[in-house]
Design an enzyme around this catalytic site. Structure first.
Site, PDB file in Angstrom:
ATOM      1  NE  ARG A 198      -4.303  -1.237  -0.022  1.00  0.00           N
ATOM      2  CZ  ARG A 198      -4.476  -2.201  -0.940  1.00  0.00           C
ATOM      3  NH1 ARG A 198      -3.536  -2.446  -1.825  1.00  0.00           N
ATOM      4  NH2 ARG A 198      -5.592  -2.910  -0.982  1.00  0.00           N
ATOM      5  CG  HIS A 242      -3.683  -0.831  -7.114  1.00  0.00           C
ATOM      6  ND1 HIS A 242      -4.117  -0.165  -5.993  1.00  0.00           N
ATOM      7  CD2 HIS A 242      -3.716  -2.141  -6.773  1.00  0.00           C
ATOM      8  CE1 HIS A 242      -4.409  -1.023  -5.038  1.00  0.00           C
ATOM      9  NE2 HIS A 242      -4.170  -2.247  -5.493  1.00  0.00           N
TER      10      HIS A 242
HETATM   11  P1  NAP Z   1      -2.123 -11.064   5.123  1.00  0.00           P
HETATM   12  O1  NAP Z   1      -2.258 -12.494   4.745  1.00  0.00           O
HETATM   13  O2  NAP Z   1      -3.067 -10.498   6.137  1.00  0.00           O
HETATM   14  O3  NAP Z   1      -0.617 -10.866   5.619  1.00  0.00           O
HETATM   15  C1  NAP Z   1      -0.182  -9.689   6.208  1.00  0.00           C
HETATM   16  C2  NAP Z   1       1.240  -9.888   6.729  1.00  0.00           C
HETATM   17  O4  NAP Z   1       1.701  -8.651   7.271  1.00  0.00           O
HETATM   18  C3  NAP Z   1       1.296 -10.923   7.852  1.00  0.00           C
HETATM   19  O5  NAP Z   1       2.478 -11.686   7.743  1.00  0.00           O
HETATM   20  C4  NAP Z   1       1.349 -10.038   9.098  1.00  0.00           C
HETATM   21  O6  NAP Z   1       2.030 -10.625  10.203  1.00  0.00           O
HETATM   22  C5  NAP Z   1       2.163  -8.866   8.595  1.00  0.00           C
HETATM   23  N1  NAP Z   1       1.918  -7.686   9.426  1.00  0.00           N
HETATM   24  C6  NAP Z   1       0.759  -7.004   9.606  1.00  0.00           C
HETATM   25  N2  NAP Z   1       0.949  -5.992  10.484  1.00  0.00           N
HETATM   26  C7  NAP Z   1       2.247  -6.043  10.859  1.00  0.00           C
HETATM   27  C8  NAP Z   1       3.033  -5.294  11.762  1.00  0.00           C
HETATM   28  N3  NAP Z   1       2.530  -4.246  12.444  1.00  0.00           N
HETATM   29  N4  NAP Z   1       4.327  -5.635  11.915  1.00  0.00           N
HETATM   30  C9  NAP Z   1       4.853  -6.678  11.237  1.00  0.00           C
HETATM   31  N5  NAP Z   1       4.153  -7.448  10.366  1.00  0.00           N
HETATM   32  C10 NAP Z   1       2.858  -7.133  10.191  1.00  0.00           C
HETATM   33  O7  NAP Z   1      -2.217 -10.119   3.844  1.00  0.00           O
HETATM   34  P2  NAP Z   1      -1.916 -10.497   2.316  1.00  0.00           P
HETATM   35  O8  NAP Z   1      -3.053 -11.212   1.716  1.00  0.00           O
HETATM   36  O9  NAP Z   1      -0.576 -11.134   2.259  1.00  0.00           O
HETATM   37  O10 NAP Z   1      -1.887  -9.038   1.665  1.00  0.00           O
HETATM   38  C11 NAP Z   1      -0.945  -8.050   2.081  1.00  0.00           C
HETATM   39  C12 NAP Z   1      -1.312  -6.711   1.471  1.00  0.00           C
HETATM   40  O11 NAP Z   1      -1.037  -6.706   0.068  1.00  0.00           O
HETATM   41  C13 NAP Z   1      -2.796  -6.358   1.522  1.00  0.00           C
HETATM   42  O12 NAP Z   1      -3.177  -5.877   2.789  1.00  0.00           O
HETATM   43  C14 NAP Z   1      -2.900  -5.295   0.457  1.00  0.00           C
HETATM   44  O13 NAP Z   1      -2.635  -4.033   1.042  1.00  0.00           O
HETATM   45  C15 NAP Z   1      -1.775  -5.648  -0.522  1.00  0.00           C
HETATM   46  N6  NAP Z   1      -2.290  -6.090  -1.835  1.00  0.00           N
HETATM   47  C16 NAP Z   1      -1.932  -5.385  -2.941  1.00  0.00           C
HETATM   48  C17 NAP Z   1      -2.379  -5.785  -4.196  1.00  0.00           C
HETATM   49  C18 NAP Z   1      -1.946  -5.054  -5.441  1.00  0.00           C
HETATM   50  O14 NAP Z   1      -2.457  -5.338  -6.531  1.00  0.00           O
HETATM   51  N7  NAP Z   1      -1.017  -4.141  -5.351  1.00  0.00           N
HETATM   52  C19 NAP Z   1      -3.203  -6.902  -4.310  1.00  0.00           C
HETATM   53  C20 NAP Z   1      -3.567  -7.589  -3.165  1.00  0.00           C
HETATM   54  C21 NAP Z   1      -3.089  -7.176  -1.929  1.00  0.00           C
HETATM   55  P3  NAP Z   1       1.425 -11.955  10.904  1.00  0.00           P
HETATM   56  O15 NAP Z   1       1.671 -13.077   9.905  1.00  0.00           O
HETATM   57  O16 NAP Z   1       2.236 -12.112  12.118  1.00  0.00           O
HETATM   58  O17 NAP Z   1      -0.037 -11.704  11.132  1.00  0.00           O
END
Ligand code: NAP
Length: 310
Positions: free
Chosen positions: A225, A273
């Protein structure tokens, strides 16, 4: 019983999702009225996109869950009228898209492809190309996307460092957590990939201090993000040479305004994006499975933890 499912994600997406959803509901044995408009008190589930006009969930008194079409939930998680369970999207095709986007850009940096693409006759200087095991990659976020990306990069042989909120043990990845872990992870990241959700804890995480921790000349790939990165600090790090290049897919304002310095910066690649999008055929299966679970009294998948914000 026939369920009422409200598709609150706009007409254009409805056209793409209607047939895959109806097929997926059928496959899961669900009888569903899939509607773009329905009396709120009759709605059992809401399929939602953050761009939706629906912002007040108060009248949806019978709604059992809101199913987000996007992986990121920062635009809905803090909505005070939303008291129903909120599920985010974990779509295998979206994950595959992210793996391809990140691996493509990591390999571009690793192999110095930009220099080769722009080579001129005087640039004929054969050098031994690096191998993946000589390059270390840092991945901030080891969730659905970060972990899949790390595992794909691991198959090339890159040295991998990951950082998450909770301690983890993943073969082939040196996993870090906490503030000290972040510093170590940054210090090892010749290429840094940010796949964190945007929360109050992660906003501006990559500030001037954090960028200074990276090895000099490191590259940044941010498909997480826009708010994870301090834009001014990033430009300063690029201008000073502390950062070699940045590939940015997400921004504080989207579309990225025409006069934003990222567009003209010679060391920034902007993508609109497009790193990974939810695909109707696979996402419909995820939604139908979750509704079936809800109807059978099983725990919902991919539930968002409201206080944590993701
Ligand atoms: P997810 O499964 O919820 O994983 C989030 C990861 O971030 C987890 O490993 C979590 O740790 C870690 N995290 C969250 N808060 C943290 C903190 N304060 N300190 C350290 N680590 C932290 O999410 P995801 O599905 O992988 O997606 C991640 C992000 O990608 C989405 O939220 C979105 O913003 C972005 N995204 C972008 C696109 C694009 O097209 N550009 C598409 C889809 C998603 P834990 O494992 O310990 O919970």
């Amino acid at each position: 019983m026939t369920l009422t499912v409200l598709f609150a994600a706009g007409k254009q997406l409805f056209n793409s999702y209607q047939a895959p959803l109806e097929q997926a509901f059928h496959m899961h044995g669900l009888k569903v009225h899939l509607l773009m408009d329905a009396p709120p008190e009759q709605v059992d589930y809401i399929i939602y996109a953050p761009s939706s006009a629906l912002q007040d969930f108060t009248p949806y008194t019978a709604c059992k869950a809101v199913l987000n079409l996007w992986a990121g939930v920062e635009k809905i998680v803090g909505n005070p009228t939303l008291t129903q369970p909120l599920c985010r999207m974990v779509d295998p095709a979206l994950t595959q898209g992210m793996v391809e986007y990140v691996c493509g850009h990591v390999l571009r940096y690793h192999l110095g492809m930009d220099a080769h693409i722009h080579a001129r006759p005087g640039d004929w200087q054969p050098v031994e190309p690096p191998l993946a095991q000589e390059r270390s990659i840092g991945i901030l976020g080891l969730g659905a996307l970060g972990l899949a990306v790390a595992q794909a990069l691991g198959r090339f042989g890159f040295e991998l460092h990951g950082w998450a909120r909770s301690p983890k043990s993943v073969p082939g990845i040196t996993c870090h957590h906490g503030p000290k872990g972040l510093e170590t992870c940054l210090s090892r990241a010749q290429v840094l990939v940010t796949l964190l959700p945007l929360t109050q804890d992660t906003e501006n995480l990559l500030d001037a201090r954090a960028l200074q921790r990276l090895p000099k000349g490191a590259a940044l790939i941010n498909p997480g993000r826009g708010g994870l990165v301090d834009d001014s600090a990033l430009i300063a790090a690029l201008d000073s040479g502390q950062l070699g290049h940045a590939t940015l897919d997400v921004f504080r304002t989207e579309p990225l305004p025409a006069d934003h310095p990222f567009w003209a910066h010679p060391r920034v690649t902007v993508t609109p994006h497009i790193a990974a999008t939810t695909r109707p055929n696979t996402a419909a299966q995820v939604i139908a499975e979750n509704i079936a679970r809800g109807e059978h009294g099983q725990p919902l998948l991919h539930l968002v933890d409201r206080p944590r914000g993701y």
